[in-house]
Design a protein around this motif. Sequence first.
Motif, PDB file in Angstrom:
ATOM      1  N   ASP A  82       0.849  -1.166   0.023  1.00 46.55           N
ATOM      2  CA  ASP A  82       0.102  -0.002   0.013  1.00 46.55           C
ATOM      3  C   ASP A  82       0.728   1.195  -0.167  1.00 46.55           C
ATOM      4  O   ASP A  82       0.614   2.378  -0.745  1.00 46.55           O
ATOM      5  CB  ASP A  82      -0.836  -0.156   1.216  1.00 46.55           C
ATOM      6  N   TRP A  83       1.795   1.281   0.859  1.00 43.95           N
ATOM      7  CA  TRP A  83       2.931   2.377   0.852  1.00 43.95           C
ATOM      8  C   TRP A  83       3.518   2.657  -0.419  1.00 43.95           C
ATOM      9  O   TRP A  83       3.464   3.930  -0.764  1.00 43.95           O
ATOM     10  CB  TRP A  83       3.802   2.212   1.816  1.00 43.95           C
ATOM     11  N   VAL A  84       3.764   1.626  -1.081  1.00 45.29           N
ATOM     12  CA  VAL A  84       4.358   1.790  -2.400  1.00 45.29           C
ATOM     13  C   VAL A  84       3.342   2.300  -3.580  1.00 45.29           C
ATOM     14  O   VAL A  84       3.910   3.176  -4.330  1.00 45.29           O
ATOM     15  CB  VAL A  84       4.977   0.301  -3.062  1.00 45.29           C
ATOM     16  N   ILE A  85       2.292   1.841  -3.459  1.00 38.32           N
ATOM     17  CA  ILE A  85       1.236   2.169  -4.538  1.00 38.32           C
ATOM     18  C   ILE A  85       0.731   3.814  -4.192  1.00 38.32           C
ATOM     19  O   ILE A  85       0.741   4.608  -5.285  1.00 38.32           O
ATOM     20  CB  ILE A  85      -0.120   1.308  -4.466  1.00 38.32           C
ATOM     21  N   ASP A  86       0.519   3.981  -2.782  1.00 40.68           N
ATOM     22  CA  ASP A  86       0.289   5.493  -2.521  1.00 40.68           C
ATOM     23  C   ASP A  86       1.361   6.496  -2.793  1.00 40.68           C
ATOM     24  O   ASP A  86       0.990   7.481  -3.164  1.00 40.68           O
ATOM     25  CB  ASP A  86      -0.037   5.491  -1.035  1.00 40.68           C
ATOM     26  N   THR A  87       2.524   6.146  -2.718  1.00 46.97           N
ATOM     27  CA  THR A  87       3.525   6.672  -3.051  1.00 46.97           C
ATOM     28  C   THR A  87       3.740   7.216  -4.527  1.00 46.97           C
ATOM     29  O   THR A  87       3.846   8.447  -5.012  1.00 46.97           O
ATOM     30  CB  THR A  87       4.918   6.353  -2.840  1.00 46.97           C
ATOM     31  N   VAL A  88       3.482   6.133  -5.490  1.00 48.23           N
ATOM     32  CA  VAL A  88       3.444   6.267  -6.775  1.00 48.23           C
ATOM     33  C   VAL A  88       2.521   7.099  -7.132  1.00 48.23           C
ATOM     34  O   VAL A  88       2.615   8.026  -8.162  1.00 48.23           O
ATOM     35  CB  VAL A  88       3.340   4.806  -7.286  1.00 48.23           C
ATOM     36  N   GLY A  89       1.240   7.000  -6.474  1.00 46.43           N
ATOM     37  CA  GLY A  89       0.176   7.771  -6.986  1.00 46.43           C
ATOM     38  C   GLY A  89       0.170   9.230  -6.852  1.00 46.43           C
ATOM     39  O   GLY A  89      -0.129  10.125  -7.561  1.00 46.43           O
ATOM     40  N   PHE A  90       0.880   9.460  -5.463  1.00 46.61           N
ATOM     41  CA  PHE A  90       1.148  10.810  -5.204  1.00 46.61           C
ATOM     42  C   PHE A  90       2.246  11.491  -6.047  1.00 46.61           C
ATOM     43  O   PHE A  90       2.031  12.549  -6.468  1.00 46.61           O
ATOM     44  CB  PHE A  90       1.733  10.829  -3.549  1.00 46.61           C
ATOM     45  N   LEU A  91       3.128  10.823  -6.370  1.00 48.57           N
ATOM     46  CA  LEU A  91       4.208  11.368  -7.270  1.00 48.57           C
ATOM     47  C   LEU A  91       3.717  11.760  -8.867  1.00 48.57           C
ATOM     48  O   LEU A  91       3.751  12.640  -9.302  1.00 48.57           O
ATOM     49  CB  LEU A  91       5.391  10.472  -7.433  1.00 48.57           C
ATOM     50  N   LEU A  92       2.585  10.658  -9.193  1.00 50.68           N
ATOM     51  CA  LEU A  92       2.026  10.852 -10.527  1.00 50.68           C
ATOM     52  C   LEU A  92       1.333  12.111 -10.535  1.00 50.68           C
ATOM     53  O   LEU A  92       1.109  13.239 -11.411  1.00 50.68           O
ATOM     54  CB  LEU A  92       1.391   9.787 -10.848  1.00 50.68           C
ATOM     55  N   ALA A  93       0.270  12.332  -9.435  1.00 55.63           N
ATOM     56  CA  ALA A  93      -0.580  13.727  -9.471  1.00 55.63           C
ATOM     57  C   ALA A  93       0.195  14.674  -9.230  1.00 55.63           C
ATOM     58  O   ALA A  93       0.021  15.854  -9.807  1.00 55.63           O
ATOM     59  CB  ALA A  93      -1.558  13.270  -8.072  1.00 55.63           C
ATOM     60  N   LEU A  94       1.235  14.814  -8.185  1.00 52.19           N
ATOM     61  CA  LEU A  94       2.081  15.867  -8.250  1.00 52.19           C
ATOM     62  C   LEU A  94       2.745  16.457  -9.306  1.00 52.19           C
ATOM     63  O   LEU A  94       2.732  17.648  -9.723  1.00 52.19           O
ATOM     64  CB  LEU A  94       2.886  15.716  -7.031  1.00 52.19           C
ATOM     65  N   SER A  95       3.431  15.394 -10.231  1.00 51.79           N
ATOM     66  CA  SER A  95       4.145  15.701 -11.339  1.00 51.79           C
ATOM     67  C   SER A  95       3.105  16.243 -12.436  1.00 51.79           C
ATOM     68  O   SER A  95       3.558  17.424 -13.027  1.00 51.79           O
ATOM     69  CB  SER A  95       4.707  14.323 -11.948  1.00 51.79           C
ATOM     70  N   TRP A  96       2.065  15.820 -12.513  1.00 45.17           N
ATOM     71  CA  TRP A  96       0.939  16.443 -13.416  1.00 45.17           C
ATOM     72  C   TRP A  96       0.275  17.686 -13.083  1.00 45.17           C
ATOM     73  O   TRP A  96       0.485  18.601 -13.732  1.00 45.17           O
ATOM     74  CB  TRP A  96      -0.187  15.390 -13.561  1.00 45.17           C
ATOM     75  N   ALA A  97       0.360  18.126 -11.729  1.00 44.06           N
ATOM     76  CA  ALA A  97       0.040  19.278 -11.348  1.00 44.06           C
ATOM     77  C   ALA A  97       1.089  20.275 -11.531  1.00 44.06           C
ATOM     78  O   ALA A  97       0.771  21.545 -12.154  1.00 44.06           O
ATOM     79  CB  ALA A  97      -0.310  19.187  -9.899  1.00 44.06           C
ATOM     80  N   LEU A  98       2.254  19.920 -11.716  1.00 39.71           N
ATOM     81  CA  LEU A  98       3.312  20.741 -11.910  1.00 39.71           C
ATOM     82  C   LEU A  98       3.596  21.055 -13.232  1.00 39.71           C
ATOM     83  O   LEU A  98       3.880  22.123 -13.624  1.00 39.71           O
ATOM     84  CB  LEU A  98       4.664  20.071 -11.090  1.00 39.71           C
TER      85      LEU A  98
ATOM     86  N   LEU B  78      -4.432  12.439  -1.537  1.00 41.02           N
ATOM     87  CA  LEU B  78      -4.353  10.999  -1.839  1.00 41.02           C
ATOM     88  C   LEU B  78      -3.908  10.026  -0.922  1.00 41.02           C
ATOM     89  O   LEU B  78      -4.407   8.664  -0.833  1.00 41.02           O
ATOM     90  CB  LEU B  78      -3.642  10.605  -3.180  1.00 41.02           C
ATOM     91  N   TRP B  79      -3.234  10.297   0.192  1.00 40.28           N
ATOM     92  CA  TRP B  79      -2.863   9.608   1.085  1.00 40.28           C
ATOM     93  C   TRP B  79      -4.061   9.186   2.063  1.00 40.28           C
ATOM     94  O   TRP B  79      -3.958   8.076   2.705  1.00 40.28           O
ATOM     95  CB  TRP B  79      -1.892  10.384   1.893  1.00 40.28           C
ATOM     96  N   TRP B  80      -5.241   9.925   1.964  1.00 41.17           N
ATOM     97  CA  TRP B  80      -6.271   9.590   2.702  1.00 41.17           C
ATOM     98  C   TRP B  80      -7.707   8.901   1.816  1.00 41.17           C
ATOM     99  O   TRP B  80      -8.582   9.119   2.273  1.00 41.17           O
ATOM    100  CB  TRP B  80      -6.986  10.676   3.434  1.00 41.17           C
ATOM    101  N   ARG B  81      -7.269   8.470   0.366  1.00 41.18           N
ATOM    102  CA  ARG B  81      -8.168   8.132  -0.226  1.00 41.18           C
ATOM    103  C   ARG B  81      -8.694   6.830  -0.032  1.00 41.18           C
ATOM    104  O   ARG B  81     -10.004   6.607  -0.479  1.00 41.18           O
ATOM    105  CB  ARG B  81      -7.451   8.133  -1.843  1.00 41.18           C
ATOM    106  N   ARG B  82      -8.241   6.087   0.955  1.00 38.26           N
ATOM    107  CA  ARG B  82      -8.831   4.600   1.081  1.00 38.26           C
ATOM    108  C   ARG B  82      -9.987   5.037   2.305  1.00 38.26           C
ATOM    109  O   ARG B  82     -10.991   4.273   2.180  1.00 38.26           O
ATOM    110  CB  ARG B  82      -7.865   3.571   1.726  1.00 38.26           C
ATOM    111  N   ARG B  83      -9.879   5.788   3.052  1.00 38.75           N
ATOM    112  CA  ARG B  83     -10.358   6.026   4.302  1.00 38.75           C
ATOM    113  C   ARG B  83     -11.878   6.825   3.850  1.00 38.75           C
ATOM    114  O   ARG B  83     -12.881   6.690   4.315  1.00 38.75           O
ATOM    115  CB  ARG B  83      -9.705   6.781   5.426  1.00 38.75           C
TER     116      ARG B  83
END
Length: 421
Positions: free
Chosen positions: A39-55, A94-99
């Motif tokens: 879960d940590w790996v997937i959440d980190t990848v999702g965060f980096l993808l979303a942040l990269s697209w925002a920038l 996105l770190w709280w997307r599951r809850r």
Amino acid sequence: MGEVVAARPHGRLPEYRWLLPAALRDDPDAPPGPRSTRDWVIDTVGFLLALSWALLSTADLLQPHPDVLPQWAGTPQWLVLSDLLIGVGFAVALWWRRRWPVQLAAAALVFGLFSVSIAIAALIIMFSVAVHRRFAVTAVVTLAGVLNNAAFCAIRPEQGTTWLESFSWGVVIMTIVQLWGMIVRSRRQLVVSLRDRAERAEAEQQLRVAQARALERTRIAREMHDVLAHRISLLSLHAGALEIRPEASPAEVAGAAGVIRASAHQALQDLREVIGVLREPAAAEPPERPQPTLHQLPALADESRAAGVKVRLDVTVDRAADLPAGTGRTAYRIIQEGLTNARKHAPGTAVRVAVGGTAGQGLTVDVRNPLPVGRAGPGIPGTGTGLIGLAERATLAGGRLSHGRGPDGDFVLRAWLPWPA
């Protein structure tokens, strides 16, 4: 983001449990537990993808010459900066997307009306809704996403592309993400269901094993009731003879004492065996005490004769070697109980034992003795359940047993046991 996990037998999760998503370790619809390494790996990848697209989606618009991207020409600087902040904020969320997937999806739909940088984060959040919520919730969020996409294409049109083209591509991408999420959810539910079924099957198997052990121990205890009743009746008979004949010669006293000692030793040995079986946990192959059959009938008769009982044994069994062991053991116990009852209730009488039968016709056992006229000595106590146990044993073996006064006045114990051809 997809998960492919195979169910293991016996309901046990694999040793690499840390690779499993939390949804497969708990109820998929329940609040998530601690994140696994996966879960940590997937959440980190999702965060980096979303942040990269925002920038990336706002970097060129923040330059002094916005005409570098002509499709967004004329976009106000404050809107670009707000767009960047919104994209970064939802990347962190996105770190709280599951809850809180539905709450985040609602917020993303509101800000998504005018934000470009939120696109990747919004898709990941909608994917989480499809994975962690039931179909009805997913359908409502998807419908709201379609309406949001239609409004966004009208509010911030892309230069060189029609509204219909932009709207269609948005719907296609959103549909693919939602279908992917529903497939992942279905697969997780299937794995959890298989795991639960395996755990229930293992629990039921353990229960069946425990029941089998309890039944086996009960069977051995019943066997020992017959054995000990026979041994102790011999002890009581010889002790009663010594009690009513105080003038017996030393040789007779010594002989009776020898029989008492041998019977007591054998009874203690049998009792030690059954206590050991009932106390020790059953192993893979629990030791079983030797089980007597019809071949031990002469020894049983000789033992009763040594105790002073007149026994006439008549065995006419055709091909006794082919007799099933269970049938022979049941017949032996019936005869043993008949001799024990004769010593208890009709001491001094002659007992006639007849055993006969052939394969295909069954095995018949007949134990009879005259009813006593008077009391020849002290009575031997008993539980009164010996004949009841014999009837149950015969019934379980597929046969029948009867007892009572016969036409000639004798007490008759008769049994028939099946003997397949």
